[in-house]
Write a protein that holds these residues in place. Structure first.
Motif, PDB file in Angstrom:
ATOM      1  N   THR A  13       0.828  -1.200   0.000  1.00  0.00           N
ATOM      2  CA  THR A  13       0.000   0.000   0.000  1.00  0.00           C
ATOM      3  C   THR A  13       0.865   1.253   0.000  1.00  0.00           C
ATOM      4  O   THR A  13       2.063   1.206   0.237  1.00  0.00           O
ATOM      5  N   ASP A  19      -8.140   4.636  -2.306  1.00  0.00           N
ATOM      6  CA  ASP A  19      -8.860   3.893  -1.282  1.00  0.00           C
ATOM      7  C   ASP A  19      -9.515   2.652  -1.890  1.00  0.00           C
ATOM      8  O   ASP A  19     -10.240   2.748  -2.889  1.00  0.00           O
ATOM      9  N   LEU A  21     -12.101  -0.287  -0.759  1.00  0.00           N
ATOM     10  CA  LEU A  21     -13.070  -0.523   0.311  1.00  0.00           C
ATOM     11  C   LEU A  21     -13.593  -1.952   0.271  1.00  0.00           C
ATOM     12  O   LEU A  21     -13.746  -2.551  -0.797  1.00  0.00           O
ATOM     13  N   GLU A  27     -15.715  -0.590   4.707  1.00  0.00           N
ATOM     14  CA  GLU A  27     -14.527  -0.202   5.454  1.00  0.00           C
ATOM     15  C   GLU A  27     -13.301  -0.163   4.551  1.00  0.00           C
ATOM     16  O   GLU A  27     -13.216  -0.875   3.548  1.00  0.00           O
ATOM     17  N   LEU A  28     -12.328   0.667   4.931  1.00  0.00           N
ATOM     18  CA  LEU A  28     -11.094   0.782   4.173  1.00  0.00           C
ATOM     19  C   LEU A  28     -10.268  -0.487   4.333  1.00  0.00           C
ATOM     20  O   LEU A  28      -9.988  -0.939   5.454  1.00  0.00           O
ATOM     21  N   LYS A  31      -4.773   1.389   0.792  1.00  0.00           N
ATOM     22  CA  LYS A  31      -4.607   2.390  -0.260  1.00  0.00           C
ATOM     23  C   LYS A  31      -3.694   1.819  -1.343  1.00  0.00           C
ATOM     24  O   LYS A  31      -2.508   1.591  -1.111  1.00  0.00           O
ATOM     25  N   GLU A  87     -10.993  -7.553   0.169  1.00  0.00           N
ATOM     26  CA  GLU A  87     -11.014  -6.700  -1.018  1.00  0.00           C
ATOM     27  C   GLU A  87     -12.057  -7.140  -2.026  1.00  0.00           C
ATOM     28  O   GLU A  87     -12.806  -6.313  -2.571  1.00  0.00           O
TER      29      GLU A  87
END
Length: 468
Positions: A13, A19, A21, A27-28, A31, A87
């Motif tokens: 990341t 972002d 989600l 939710e994250l 990145k 993811e």
């Protein structure tokens, strides 16, 4: 060094990244470092520079490294599966995240075990000709968001085995999974043999037109595949295209509906219906129609859906809002047409995530959009037929032909029907299963080129005939 979920995420990341989600919760996850075309060009240059040394290794050396890569994936399997579940949305359990990560390791091993030796074509005392399979150079790979790790390995493994290097552009929706996979591979493989560059669609367009990409492998929509064909024309790139499908299943009158219900269900709803070769339209003989509908509804109503990290669940959310909207619109059109919603069809608007309930739609016309358009989600239309001729005509009536299936207690009868269906693969009494030694590819607008097995190795090679 042990790879944990947190250590894996920290490696892939970027603080200024895009972002990503969780489709189940919003939710994250992390990145993702989205890169420019210039970065992609640099990755291609590095892959090109690394390719001669990789190709100069012996076949046994490359096979050994693929086996080591498989072991590395096994060692990192749980953090990879957790990231994939967060993811992509698919549950850890069932034919989902852990299954997909395991398949990556298994496919690497199977690719290492597959042989494509050169051979003598003719040797009659006057003419001597042999065929050999040489590396192409740099292979570009563009993957989808539904099985991001597994399909990436389907592209990477044969390319590496035959002496090519690879540049991968993952889907914008699931870049972290593929970046994490590449990170694990990089612990074993030489530098720049596998390169992953995440970003927008302009990266895919550049891969398909770049003069140093000798071969492009793409899994995704027919529309994008058509664009790739056009943009690759100037460089006369070799292509393997696994494009959209709308797979038909034909259930003959002699089946035991209860006995086939589980296999039918998972043929349609594996990965919550988000699979190119999933069963997407089901044709059932009128004699067993009601019983098949009833048994499928029973399975649907007892198969848990929810957040993937809850190990009780085996169905998850749709991966993104765009796909959720497609499924919802098609089911609404079916409902408005007078079709019967046997189960599902009413998502909870207040619940988080892109969950669409498992939906079975009966008494639907073959021309309904839910039948004629690929839904790519958890909604299965069930169409009644009276004659095999009618069923075959409906199954062949679309311009795609990735897979299909025939269901019958009589194998000879099933095989006779299968031979009449226009699809790259026709399964008997199952649907959608793939095997690393069995070639896979579509016909019509479902693409061209074969993956897996000996044919898959040949597809990422340049055949050379030596005559004399």
């Amino acid at each position: 060094m042990t790879i944990t979920y947190d250590s894996l995420l920290s490696e892939i990341t970027a603080p200024d990244g895009r972002d990503i989600l969780d489709p189940a919760t919003g939710e994250l996850v992390g990145k993702a470092p989205f890169r420019s075309v210039d970065v992609l060009d640099d990755a291609i240059a590095r892959a090109k520079a690394a390719q001669p040394a990789w190709a100069s290794r012996s076949d046994d050396e490359r096979k050994a490294l693929l086996l080591q890569a498989a072991d590395a994936i096994d060692a990192a399997a749980e953090p990879l599966a957790e990231l994939l579940s967060r993811e992509q949305g698919k549950p850890l359990e069932g034919p989902n995240a852990r299954f997909e990560v395991g398949a990556c390791a298994n496919w690497l091993r199977a690719t290492a075990a597959t042989e494509l030796p050169g051979r003598t074509l003719i040797d009659d005392g006057e003419t001597h000709a042999t065929i050999h399979y040489r590396p192409l150079g740099v292979v570009g790979a563009i993957g989808p968001w539904n099985w991001p790790m597994m399909i990436s390995i389907w592209q990477i493994a044969p390319a590496l085995r035959m002496g090519n290097t690879v540049v991968v552009k993952p889907s914008e929706y699931t870049p972290l999974s593929v970046l994490a996979l590449a990170h694990v591979l990089d612990t074993v493989l030489p530098t720049d043999v596998v390169n992953v560059v995440a970003g927008e669609g302009d990266l895919g367009a550049r891969l398909s037109s770049h003069p140093d990409i000798a071969k492009l492998m793409f899994t995704g929509s027919t529309r994008t595949g058509q664009a790739i064909i056009k943009s690759s024309a100037d460089t006369v790139k070799r292509l393997t295209l696994e494009l959209g499908g709308n797979d038909a299943g034909i259930v003959l009158a002699d089946v035991d509906p209860k006995a086939i219900a589980q296999e039918l269900f998972w043929g349609a709803f594996i990965n919550t219906g988000q699979t190119c070769a999933a069963l997407k339209r089901l044709y059932v003989h009128t004699d067993v129609y009601d019983d098949v509908c009833r048994e499928l509804a029973e399975v649907a109503n007892t198969t848990p859906m929810g957040r993937g990290l809850d190990e009780a669940n085996v169905l998850g959310p749709l991966q993104n809002k765009a796909q959720f909207d497609i499924v919802a619109d098609l089911v609404d059109k079916a409902r408005s047409s007078g079709a019967t919603i046997l189960t599902g069809g009413a998502p909870d608007a207040e619940a988080p995530g892109y969950f669409y309930p498992t939906t079975l739609v009966a008494n639907i016309d073959n021309a309904n959009p839910l039948v004629s358009e690929e839904q790519f989600g958890p909604a299965l239309p069930i169409v009644r037929f009276e004659s095999v001729e009618e069923a075959v005509e409906m199954a062949n009536g679309l311009d795609v032909g990735l897979g299909a299936s025939v269901w019958s207690a009589d194998l000879d009868a099933a095989r006779a029907v299968a031979a009449r269906i226009q699809a790259g693969t026709v399964w008997i009494n199952s649907h959608g299963g793939v095997h690393p030694m069995i070639p896979f590819g579509g016909v019509k607008k479902s693409g061209y080129g074969l993956e897996f097995g000996v044919e898959g190795l040949a597809a990422v090679s340049a055949p050379q005939v030596i005559n004399g």
